[in-house]
Write a protein that holds these residues in place. Sequence first.
Motif, short mmCIF file in Angstrom:
data_model
loop_
_atom_site.label_atom_id
_atom_site.label_comp_id
_atom_site.label_asym_id
_atom_site.label_seq_id
_atom_site.Cartn_x
_atom_site.Cartn_y
_atom_site.Cartn_z
N VAL A 44 -2.74 13.80 2.13
CA VAL A 44 -1.94 12.60 2.41
C VAL A 44 -1.18 12.76 3.72
CG1 VAL A 44 -0.01 11.17 1.62
CG2 VAL A 44 -1.73 11.96 -0.02
N THR A 45 -0.60 13.94 3.93
CA THR A 45 0.15 14.19 5.17
C THR A 45 -0.76 14.07 6.39
OG1 THR A 45 1.60 15.70 3.94
CG2 THR A 45 1.65 15.84 6.36
N ALA A 46 -1.93 14.67 6.31
CA ALA A 46 -2.88 14.61 7.43
C ALA A 46 -3.33 13.17 7.67
CB ALA A 46 -4.09 15.49 7.14
N LYS A 47 -3.53 12.42 6.61
CA LYS A 47 -3.97 11.02 6.73
C LYS A 47 -2.90 10.18 7.42
CE LYS A 47 -5.67 7.20 3.82
NZ LYS A 47 -6.91 6.95 4.57
N LEU A 48 -1.65 10.38 7.02
CA LEU A 48 -0.56 9.63 7.64
C LEU A 48 -0.44 9.96 9.13
CD1 LEU A 48 2.01 9.97 4.75
CD2 LEU A 48 1.25 7.79 5.71
N LEU A 49 -0.55 11.23 9.46
CA LEU A 49 -0.46 11.63 10.87
C LEU A 49 -1.61 11.05 11.69
CD1 LEU A 49 0.63 15.35 10.40
CD2 LEU A 49 2.00 13.53 11.44
N ALA A 50 -2.79 11.03 11.10
CA ALA A 50 -3.96 10.47 11.79
C ALA A 50 -3.80 8.97 12.04
CB ALA A 50 -5.23 10.75 10.99
N THR B 192 0.87 -1.18 0.00
CA THR B 192 0.00 0.00 0.00
C THR B 192 0.90 1.22 0.00
OG1 THR B 192 -1.80 -1.13 1.15
CG2 THR B 192 -1.76 1.27 1.28
N VAL B 193 0.79 2.00 -1.07
CA VAL B 193 1.69 3.13 -1.29
C VAL B 193 0.89 4.43 -1.31
CG1 VAL B 193 3.40 4.16 -2.84
CG2 VAL B 193 3.27 1.66 -2.60
N TYR B 194 1.19 5.31 -0.37
CA TYR B 194 0.55 6.63 -0.33
C TYR B 194 1.36 7.58 -1.22
CZ TYR B 194 -2.53 5.47 3.64
OH TYR B 194 -3.50 4.94 4.45
N THR B 195 0.67 8.44 -1.95
CA THR B 195 1.35 9.31 -2.89
C THR B 195 0.57 10.59 -3.16
OG1 THR B 195 2.41 9.39 -5.08
CG2 THR B 195 0.29 8.27 -4.93
N ALA B 196 1.31 11.62 -3.56
CA ALA B 196 0.69 12.85 -4.05
C ALA B 196 1.10 13.10 -5.50
CB ALA B 196 1.09 14.04 -3.18
N VAL B 197 1.68 12.08 -6.12
CA VAL B 197 2.06 12.17 -7.54
C VAL B 197 0.81 12.43 -8.37
CG1 VAL B 197 2.93 10.80 -9.49
CG2 VAL B 197 4.12 10.73 -7.29
N GLU B 198 0.96 13.21 -9.44
CA GLU B 198 -0.18 13.48 -10.32
C GLU B 198 -0.85 12.17 -10.74
OE1 GLU B 198 -1.21 16.84 -11.91
OE2 GLU B 198 -0.43 17.15 -9.90
N ALA B 199 -2.17 12.14 -10.64
CA ALA B 199 -2.93 10.92 -10.91
C ALA B 199 -2.63 10.34 -12.28
CB ALA B 199 -4.42 11.19 -10.76
N ALA C 285 5.90 15.54 -0.53
CA ALA C 285 6.83 16.65 -0.28
C ALA C 285 7.81 16.32 0.83
CB ALA C 285 6.04 17.91 0.07
N ALA C 286 9.07 16.70 0.62
CA ALA C 286 10.09 16.45 1.63
C ALA C 286 9.74 17.13 2.94
CB ALA C 286 11.45 16.93 1.13
N THR C 287 9.10 18.30 2.88
CA THR C 287 8.70 18.98 4.12
C THR C 287 7.71 18.13 4.91
OG1 THR C 287 7.14 20.22 2.73
CG2 THR C 287 9.15 21.35 3.40
N SER C 288 6.85 17.41 4.22
CA SER C 288 5.91 16.51 4.91
C SER C 288 6.66 15.33 5.53
CB SER C 288 4.85 16.00 3.93
OG SER C 288 3.98 17.03 3.53
N LEU C 289 7.63 14.78 4.79
CA LEU C 289 8.37 13.64 5.32
C LEU C 289 9.24 14.04 6.51
CD1 LEU C 289 9.31 11.70 2.07
CD2 LEU C 289 7.54 11.17 3.73
N LEU C 290 9.74 15.26 6.51
CA LEU C 290 10.49 15.74 7.67
C LEU C 290 9.58 15.79 8.91
CD1 LEU C 290 12.67 18.56 6.09
CD2 LEU C 290 13.54 16.64 7.44
N LEU C 291 8.33 16.18 8.68
CA LEU C 291 7.37 16.20 9.79
C LEU C 291 7.11 14.77 10.29
CD1 LEU C 291 5.33 17.69 11.56
CD2 LEU C 291 3.69 17.53 9.68
N LEU C 292 6.92 13.84 9.36
CA LEU C 292 6.70 12.44 9.75
C LEU C 292 7.93 11.88 10.46
CD1 LEU C 292 4.95 11.05 6.53
CD2 LEU C 292 3.88 11.97 8.58
N LYS C 293 9.11 12.27 10.00
CA LYS C 293 10.35 11.83 10.65
C LYS C 293 10.39 12.30 12.10
CE LYS C 293 15.35 12.62 10.50
NZ LYS C 293 16.46 13.32 9.78
#
Length: 377
Positions: free
Chosen positions: A102-108, A66-73, A122-130
């Motif tokens: 996607v970022t909000a979903k991962l955090l939830a 299961t791969v979460y992504t924000a890549v253009e559909a 976005a790398a900024t989102s991954l830094l937050l997840l990190k």
Amino acid sequence: MPSTLPAAAGSATGDAADGAAVAVAYGYHRERDTDMNLRGLKSTVAASALALAALTVSAHAETTLTVYTAVEAEDLKRYAETFNADHPDIKINWVRDSTGVVTAKLLAEKNNPQADVVWGLAATSLLLLKSEGMLEPYAPKGVEKLDKKFVDKSNPPTWTGMDAWVAAVCFNTVEAGKLGLPAPTSWKDLTKPVYKGHVIMPNPNSSGTGFLDVSSWLQLFGEAEGWKYMDALHENIARYTHSGSKPCKLAGAGEIPIGISFAFRGAKEKANGAPIEVIVPSEGIGWDMEATAIIAGTSKLDAAKTLVDWTISKKANEMYNTGYAVVAYPGVAKPVPNFPDNIIEKMIDNDFEFAANNRKAILEEWQKRYDSKSEAK
């Protein structure tokens, strides 16, 4: 006179004949039974081996990530097909939405992760997840070949970059001409009264492009002046979209003369025949990178590592270059038609740590000030 009685059972002649017959028969049956048993055993072993192999292959073939992504559909099918050409045994179940969603979903889902991998966020989102301890540290095979600014500084890294996208203004020359609008040359130009109601930009709570705009303005102008700038810009905004590419698509379609979006989308719209000019504001432009990471706790770690190894390969970066002008693998990027020549030098020295650490506060402030003009979700 010859005897008419049969030979005695215990006579030498009878014993020898009968014994020989029994021995021959016993030997035959024993040999036949042994042969049948061996053949049966071999068949059983072979069948078991085949069954085990089939189960192994089947289990491997059915590995689904299961791969979460924000890549253009529109690009997801191409991503999966290119990966599966090398790894047909790993299937991808895409969960796609805009960066903010996607970022909000991962955090939830932090305490009950549903994703195995994030590929294209976005790398900024991954830094937050990190910072939340949600990423699995892993150095993909070949990571040393990437441009260092595309790799997390931790050792081992928790994320690796794929490509960069940069902010730009999509300006429809035909629609602007009808309205008598001059082409803007700077971000501050967009606050002029002449553009009132003629500008669309992405909502940073939904869109990574929107967030890189807002965080870059705060860096370019300073916090107080940055919010003052956005107050003035808000007066000219027709509406905020929930997609980073949509403002440029709308400008390309002639629905709005000015869309704040990202440069590659503008180049693509122009290549498709839209009367678009891709404008790089003189103050400098924000940018972010799409990046990949493994979600900590995945039960499919080996398959996840295989995917992440592949995402940083030269082949993968060549694929990214069909959608982005700047990629992580040096020497791969080819010139993109209609892409502004001076865009690399206009990219600001983006402070990703600032953007990640202040993301929540920035988004809350933006929503409080400007969300009234956002499109309905």
